[in-house]
Design a protein around this motif. Structure first.
Motif, PDB file in Angstrom:
ATOM      1  N   VAL A 250     -27.420 -17.170 -22.342  1.00 20.40           N
ATOM      2  CA  VAL A 250     -28.403 -17.683 -23.306  1.00 20.40           C
ATOM      3  C   VAL A 250     -27.903 -17.497 -24.736  1.00 20.40           C
ATOM      4  O   VAL A 250     -28.020 -18.400 -25.577  1.00 20.40           O
ATOM      5  CB  VAL A 250     -29.764 -16.985 -23.114  1.00 20.40           C
ATOM      6  CG1 VAL A 250     -30.733 -17.368 -24.235  1.00 20.40           C
ATOM      7  CG2 VAL A 250     -30.366 -17.348 -21.755  1.00 20.40           C
ATOM      8  N   GLU A 251     -27.319 -16.341 -25.004  1.00 21.80           N
ATOM      9  CA  GLU A 251     -26.797 -16.086 -26.349  1.00 21.80           C
ATOM     10  C   GLU A 251     -25.657 -17.039 -26.686  1.00 21.80           C
ATOM     11  O   GLU A 251     -25.568 -17.545 -27.815  1.00 21.80           O
ATOM     12  CB  GLU A 251     -26.329 -14.631 -26.452  1.00 21.80           C
ATOM     13  CG  GLU A 251     -27.484 -13.625 -26.477  1.00 21.80           C
ATOM     14  CD  GLU A 251     -26.997 -12.188 -26.408  1.00 21.80           C
ATOM     15  OE1 GLU A 251     -25.762 -11.981 -26.497  1.00 21.80           O
ATOM     16  OE2 GLU A 251     -27.834 -11.281 -26.264  1.00 21.80           O
ATOM     17  N   ARG A 252     -24.789 -17.312 -25.714  1.00 19.79           N
ATOM     18  CA  ARG A 252     -23.692 -18.251 -25.952  1.00 19.79           C
ATOM     19  C   ARG A 252     -24.224 -19.662 -26.167  1.00 19.79           C
ATOM     20  O   ARG A 252     -23.731 -20.410 -27.020  1.00 19.79           O
ATOM     21  CB  ARG A 252     -22.715 -18.229 -24.773  1.00 19.79           C
ATOM     22  CG  ARG A 252     -21.800 -17.008 -24.763  1.00 19.79           C
ATOM     23  CD  ARG A 252     -20.751 -17.112 -23.675  1.00 19.79           C
ATOM     24  NE  ARG A 252     -21.271 -16.712 -22.376  1.00 19.79           N
ATOM     25  CZ  ARG A 252     -21.107 -17.386 -21.259  1.00 19.79           C
ATOM     26  NH1 ARG A 252     -20.466 -18.547 -21.275  1.00 19.79           N
ATOM     27  NH2 ARG A 252     -21.590 -16.932 -20.107  1.00 19.79           N
ATOM     28  N   PHE A 253     -25.253 -20.031 -25.405  1.00 17.04           N
ATOM     29  CA  PHE A 253     -25.894 -21.336 -25.557  1.00 17.04           C
ATOM     30  C   PHE A 253     -26.481 -21.469 -26.965  1.00 17.04           C
ATOM     31  O   PHE A 253     -26.259 -22.479 -27.654  1.00 17.04           O
ATOM     32  CB  PHE A 253     -26.996 -21.498 -24.503  1.00 17.04           C
ATOM     33  CG  PHE A 253     -27.833 -22.739 -24.667  1.00 17.04           C
ATOM     34  CD1 PHE A 253     -27.464 -23.922 -24.035  1.00 17.04           C
ATOM     35  CD2 PHE A 253     -28.981 -22.732 -25.435  1.00 17.04           C
ATOM     36  CE1 PHE A 253     -28.227 -25.071 -24.175  1.00 17.04           C
ATOM     37  CE2 PHE A 253     -29.752 -23.878 -25.584  1.00 17.04           C
ATOM     38  CZ  PHE A 253     -29.373 -25.045 -24.955  1.00 17.04           C
ATOM     39  N   ASN A 254     -27.222 -20.471 -27.393  1.00 13.16           N
ATOM     40  CA  ASN A 254     -27.852 -20.525 -28.715  1.00 13.16           C
ATOM     41  C   ASN A 254     -26.814 -20.539 -29.833  1.00 13.16           C
ATOM     42  O   ASN A 254     -26.991 -21.212 -30.857  1.00 13.16           O
ATOM     43  CB  ASN A 254     -28.807 -19.343 -28.896  1.00 13.16           C
ATOM     44  CG  ASN A 254     -30.049 -19.463 -28.033  1.00 13.16           C
ATOM     45  OD1 ASN A 254     -30.464 -20.572 -27.679  1.00 13.16           O
ATOM     46  ND2 ASN A 254     -30.652 -18.343 -27.684  1.00 13.16           N
ATOM     47  N   ALA A 255     -25.710 -19.801 -29.642  1.00 13.44           N
ATOM     48  CA  ALA A 255     -24.651 -19.784 -30.645  1.00 13.44           C
ATOM     49  C   ALA A 255     -23.977 -21.154 -30.758  1.00 13.44           C
ATOM     50  O   ALA A 255     -23.665 -21.614 -31.868  1.00 13.44           O
ATOM     51  CB  ALA A 255     -23.625 -18.711 -30.297  1.00 13.44           C
ATOM     52  N   ARG A 256     -23.753 -21.801 -29.602  1.00 14.44           N
ATOM     53  CA  ARG A 256     -23.171 -23.137 -29.609  1.00 14.44           C
ATOM     54  C   ARG A 256     -24.091 -24.119 -30.330  1.00 14.44           C
ATOM     55  O   ARG A 256     -23.633 -24.960 -31.112  1.00 14.44           O
ATOM     56  CB  ARG A 256     -22.929 -23.620 -28.169  1.00 14.44           C
ATOM     57  CG  ARG A 256     -21.752 -22.968 -27.478  1.00 14.44           C
ATOM     58  CD  ARG A 256     -21.835 -23.124 -25.969  1.00 14.44           C
ATOM     59  NE  ARG A 256     -22.034 -24.490 -25.567  1.00 14.44           N
ATOM     60  CZ  ARG A 256     -21.076 -25.404 -25.470  1.00 14.44           C
ATOM     61  NH1 ARG A 256     -19.842 -25.063 -25.777  1.00 14.44           N
ATOM     62  NH2 ARG A 256     -21.343 -26.641 -25.093  1.00 14.44           N
TER      63      ARG A 256
END
Length: 235
Positions: free
Chosen positions: A222-228
């Motif tokens: 989720v954190e990687r998704f939001n960062a992208r």
């Protein structure tokens, strides 16, 4: 939505570049699935982009059933083959990518098709993390967080009233069933004009390679998704 930005036509066939398909996924749908990245080794044109084009070209029927037969690669010329009750999308080798069946009255209105498609696509793009994560947590099974892949299988749309100018899309229920390493997700939704329901539908997706649920791994995804998403919006 300016749909024409996201595809081109050549000799009566649809064409999608990687950039067009990726821009649609991110700009319109808010979908940051890595398979829609321009540099992805396993690139896939969003199914919602093809759906939006079909609604614009063939109209909106009272009842529509769609089955997705395969992933669409960039720069693959696609032909729409239309009969009275069925529409198929095939490539130059007659490989089948989508089958659409329809019943009832049809309304040909590009403005309405654009409104319906845009509201649906924006709803559809919220599958992850808003809907998928709670379902996986409930089932205690999750997708491969290193190579996440959830694909369209089918969808249905039904309208009680086609004499509308637009309709919002609201989730009505969501379920996930697991069979070994394979999961099926059903998202049911309503088309709403104010407080009045004017139609409904269901989107079915398939996730393969499931494994036991790990909260830390999901939160990292989720954190990687939001960062992208944030990086794209700030570019």
């Amino acid at each position: 939505m300016q749909l024409e930005r996201y595809y081109s036509e050549q000799d009566g066939k649809l064409l999608f570049t990687r950039q067009q398909a990726s821009d649609f996924a991110k700009r319109v749908a808010g979908d940051f699935n890595p398979i829609h990245d321009t540099e992805a080794s396993r690139f896939c044109v969003p199914g919602d982009l093809l759906l939006s084009i079909l609604l614009a070209k063939i109209g909106i029927s009272e009842h529509i059933q769609i089955h997705f037969n395969g992933m669409i690669s960039a720069n693959t010329p696609l032909q729409i083959v239309e009969t009275d009750h069925e529409v198929t999308v095939v490539d130059e080798n007659q490989k089948l990518y989508l089958t659409l069946t329809r019943r009832g009255a049809v309304r040909h209105d590009p403005a309405l098709a654009n409104e319906i498609a845009q509201h649906y696509v924006q709803f559809s793009g919220k599958n992850f993390p808003h809907i998928m994560v709670p379902l996986m947590r409930e089932q205690q099974m999750m997708i491969n967080t290193d190579r996440p892949l959830v694909m369209y299988e089918s969808m249905s749309l039904s309208f009680d009233d086609l004499q509308i100018s637009s309709a919002e899309v609201a989730l009505s229920s969501s379920t996930m069933s697991v069979n070994g390493k394979r999961g099926k997700v059903d998202l049911s939704f309503d088309f709403m004009v104010g407080d009045r329901r004017v139609g409904h539908g269901c989107k079915t997706m398939v996730a393969s390679g499931l494994r036991p649920y790990c909260e830390d791994a999901i939160q990292d995804l989720v954190e990687r998704f939001n960062a992208r998403k944030q990086a794209y919006c700030m570019a």
